[in-house]
Scaffold this motif. Structure first.
Motif, PDB file in Angstrom:
ATOM      1  N   ASP A   6     -51.556 -43.654 -88.343  1.00 42.44           N
ATOM      2  CA  ASP A   6     -51.316 -45.097 -88.379  1.00 42.44           C
ATOM      3  C   ASP A   6     -49.892 -45.466 -88.754  1.00 42.44           C
ATOM      4  OD1 ASP A   6     -53.934 -45.544 -87.660  1.00 42.44           O
ATOM      5  OD2 ASP A   6     -54.612 -45.957 -89.702  1.00 42.44           O
ATOM      6  N   LEU A   7     -49.313 -44.757 -89.725  1.00 37.36           N
ATOM      7  CA  LEU A   7     -47.995 -45.130 -90.239  1.00 37.36           C
ATOM      8  C   LEU A   7     -46.920 -44.084 -90.000  1.00 37.36           C
ATOM      9  CD1 LEU A   7     -49.117 -46.456 -93.735  1.00 37.36           C
ATOM     10  CD2 LEU A   7     -48.587 -47.813 -91.717  1.00 37.36           C
ATOM     11  N   GLY A   8     -47.267 -42.837 -90.204  1.00 35.41           N
ATOM     12  CA  GLY A   8     -46.280 -41.777 -90.212  1.00 35.41           C
ATOM     13  C   GLY A   8     -45.672 -41.429 -88.873  1.00 35.41           C
ATOM     14  N   GLU A   9     -46.479 -41.430 -87.819  1.00 32.87           N
ATOM     15  CA  GLU A   9     -45.955 -41.022 -86.512  1.00 32.87           C
ATOM     16  C   GLU A   9     -44.850 -41.953 -86.027  1.00 32.87           C
ATOM     17  OE1 GLU A   9     -49.309 -40.523 -83.911  1.00 32.87           O
ATOM     18  OE2 GLU A   9     -49.702 -38.515 -84.690  1.00 32.87           O
ATOM     19  N   GLY A  10     -45.035 -43.232 -86.150  1.00 29.76           N
ATOM     20  CA  GLY A  10     -44.006 -44.190 -85.747  1.00 29.76           C
ATOM     21  C   GLY A  10     -42.767 -44.081 -86.612  1.00 29.76           C
ATOM     22  N   MET A  11     -42.975 -43.891 -87.885  1.00 26.86           N
ATOM     23  CA  MET A  11     -41.856 -43.752 -88.814  1.00 26.86           C
ATOM     24  C   MET A  11     -41.062 -42.485 -88.511  1.00 26.86           C
ATOM     25  SD  MET A  11     -42.317 -43.871 -92.859  1.00 26.86           S
ATOM     26  CE  MET A  11     -40.964 -44.099 -93.940  1.00 26.86           C
ATOM     27  N   LEU A  12     -41.756 -41.396 -88.239  1.00 29.35           N
ATOM     28  CA  LEU A  12     -41.097 -40.133 -87.900  1.00 29.35           C
ATOM     29  C   LEU A  12     -40.337 -40.253 -86.590  1.00 29.35           C
ATOM     30  CD1 LEU A  12     -40.601 -37.140 -88.465  1.00 29.35           C
ATOM     31  CD2 LEU A  12     -42.748 -36.657 -87.277  1.00 29.35           C
ATOM     32  N   HIS A  13     -40.946 -40.879 -85.610  1.00 29.30           N
ATOM     33  CA  HIS A  13     -40.278 -41.073 -84.314  1.00 29.30           C
ATOM     34  C   HIS A  13     -38.982 -41.852 -84.486  1.00 29.30           C
ATOM     35  CE1 HIS A  13     -39.698 -41.782 -80.052  1.00 29.30           C
ATOM     36  NE2 HIS A  13     -39.578 -43.079 -80.325  1.00 29.30           N
ATOM     37  N   ASN A  14     -39.030 -42.937 -85.236  1.00 27.77           N
ATOM     38  CA  ASN A  14     -37.832 -43.750 -85.466  1.00 27.77           C
ATOM     39  C   ASN A  14     -36.777 -42.983 -86.245  1.00 27.77           C
ATOM     40  OD1 ASN A  14     -38.873 -45.937 -84.089  1.00 27.77           O
ATOM     41  ND2 ASN A  14     -39.700 -46.895 -85.925  1.00 27.77           N
ATOM     42  N   ALA A  15     -37.188 -42.208 -87.248  1.00 30.88           N
ATOM     43  CA  ALA A  15     -36.231 -41.425 -88.028  1.00 30.88           C
ATOM     44  C   ALA A  15     -35.545 -40.389 -87.150  1.00 30.88           C
ATOM     45  CB  ALA A  15     -36.935 -40.753 -89.199  1.00 30.88           C
ATOM     46  N   LEU A  23     -40.566 -45.812 -97.011  1.00 32.34           N
ATOM     47  CA  LEU A  23     -42.010 -45.833 -97.192  1.00 32.34           C
ATOM     48  C   LEU A  23     -42.294 -46.307 -98.604  1.00 32.34           C
ATOM     49  CD1 LEU A  23     -44.749 -45.079 -95.979  1.00 32.34           C
ATOM     50  CD2 LEU A  23     -44.399 -42.782 -96.888  1.00 32.34           C
ATOM     51  N   LEU A  24     -43.093 -47.347 -98.744  1.00 33.71           N
ATOM     52  CA  LEU A  24     -43.365 -47.946-100.040  1.00 33.71           C
ATOM     53  C   LEU A  24     -44.873 -48.088-100.207  1.00 33.71           C
ATOM     54  CD1 LEU A  24     -42.204 -49.518-102.544  1.00 33.71           C
ATOM     55  CD2 LEU A  24     -42.464 -51.567-101.144  1.00 33.71           C
ATOM     56  N   SER A  36     -52.778 -41.281-101.307  1.00 32.28           N
ATOM     57  CA  SER A  36     -52.355 -41.521 -99.922  1.00 32.28           C
ATOM     58  C   SER A  36     -50.972 -40.950 -99.644  1.00 32.28           C
ATOM     59  CB  SER A  36     -52.339 -43.019 -99.608  1.00 32.28           C
ATOM     60  OG  SER A  36     -53.631 -43.552 -99.695  1.00 32.28           O
ATOM     61  N   MET A  37     -50.086 -41.057-100.622  1.00 38.61           N
ATOM     62  CA  MET A  37     -48.715 -40.603-100.426  1.00 38.61           C
ATOM     63  C   MET A  37     -48.572 -39.094-100.570  1.00 38.61           C
ATOM     64  SD  MET A  37     -46.975 -43.294 -99.731  1.00 38.61           S
ATOM     65  CE  MET A  37     -45.279 -43.251-100.211  1.00 38.61           C
ATOM     66  N   VAL A  38     -49.206 -38.495-101.583  1.00 40.85           N
ATOM     67  CA  VAL A  38     -49.006 -37.089-101.894  1.00 40.85           C
ATOM     68  C   VAL A  38     -50.206 -36.235-101.500  1.00 40.85           C
ATOM     69  CG1 VAL A  38     -48.472 -35.454-103.745  1.00 40.85           C
ATOM     70  CG2 VAL A  38     -47.513 -37.740-103.810  1.00 40.85           C
ATOM     71  N   GLY A  39     -51.395 -36.762-101.633  1.00 33.80           N
ATOM     72  CA  GLY A  39     -52.602 -36.001-101.344  1.00 33.80           C
ATOM     73  C   GLY A  39     -53.049 -35.218-102.559  1.00 33.80           C
ATOM     74  N   ASN A  40     -53.996 -34.296-102.317  1.00 34.69           N
ATOM     75  CA  ASN A  40     -54.544 -33.483-103.393  1.00 34.69           C
ATOM     76  C   ASN A  40     -55.101 -32.211-102.791  1.00 34.69           C
ATOM     77  OD1 ASN A  40     -55.579 -32.523-105.765  1.00 34.69           O
ATOM     78  ND2 ASN A  40     -57.237 -33.992-105.904  1.00 34.69           N
ATOM     79  N   GLY A  41     -54.583 -31.066-103.229  1.00 36.97           N
ATOM     80  CA  GLY A  41     -55.068 -29.785-102.728  1.00 36.97           C
ATOM     81  C   GLY A  41     -54.853 -29.653-101.228  1.00 36.97           C
ATOM     82  N   PRO A  42     -55.913 -29.290-100.512  1.00 37.10           N
ATOM     83  CA  PRO A  42     -55.761 -29.082 -99.055  1.00 37.10           C
ATOM     84  C   PRO A  42     -55.586 -30.388 -98.268  1.00 37.10           C
ATOM     85  CG  PRO A  42     -58.052 -28.813 -99.678  1.00 37.10           C
ATOM     86  CD  PRO A  42     -57.267 -28.989-100.969  1.00 37.10           C
ATOM     87  N   ASN A  43     -55.866 -31.513 -98.899  1.00 33.85           N
ATOM     88  CA  ASN A  43     -55.725 -32.814 -98.238  1.00 33.85           C
ATOM     89  C   ASN A  43     -54.309 -33.322 -98.437  1.00 33.85           C
ATOM     90  OD1 ASN A  43     -58.503 -32.820 -97.591  1.00 33.85           O
ATOM     91  ND2 ASN A  43     -58.961 -33.549 -99.647  1.00 33.85           N
TER      92      ASN A  43
END
Length: 68
Positions: A6-15, A23-24, A36-43
């Motif tokens: 939802d958020l990362g692919e567009g941001m990565l493409h633009n970067a 990212l805030l 959501s930002m860092v995750g936990n373990g395998p996620n």
């Protein structure tokens, strides 16, 4: 759909096109911002996934270049 889709692919493409990206995470305490930002373990969260994909893209572009 994942947060990265939802958020990362567009941001990565633009970067990768040379645009600045920010990212805030904002919200109430305990609402899942860090997860959501860092995750936990395998996620993996958004930031580790973005970094992995960014370095994959850089490596791929380096391999496709030829020195003259």
């Amino acid at each position: 759909a994942s947060v990265f889709q939802d958020l990362g692919e567009g941001m990565l493409h633009n970067a990768l096109q040379g645009y600045n990206a920010t990212l805030l995470a904002y919200g109430q305490t305990g609402s899942g911002k860090s997860y959501s930002m860092v995750g936990n373990g395998p996620n993996k969260g958004l930031v580790p996934t973005l970094c992995d994909r960014l370095f994959q893209a850089i490596k791929g572009s380096q391999e496709s270049r030829q020195c003259q």
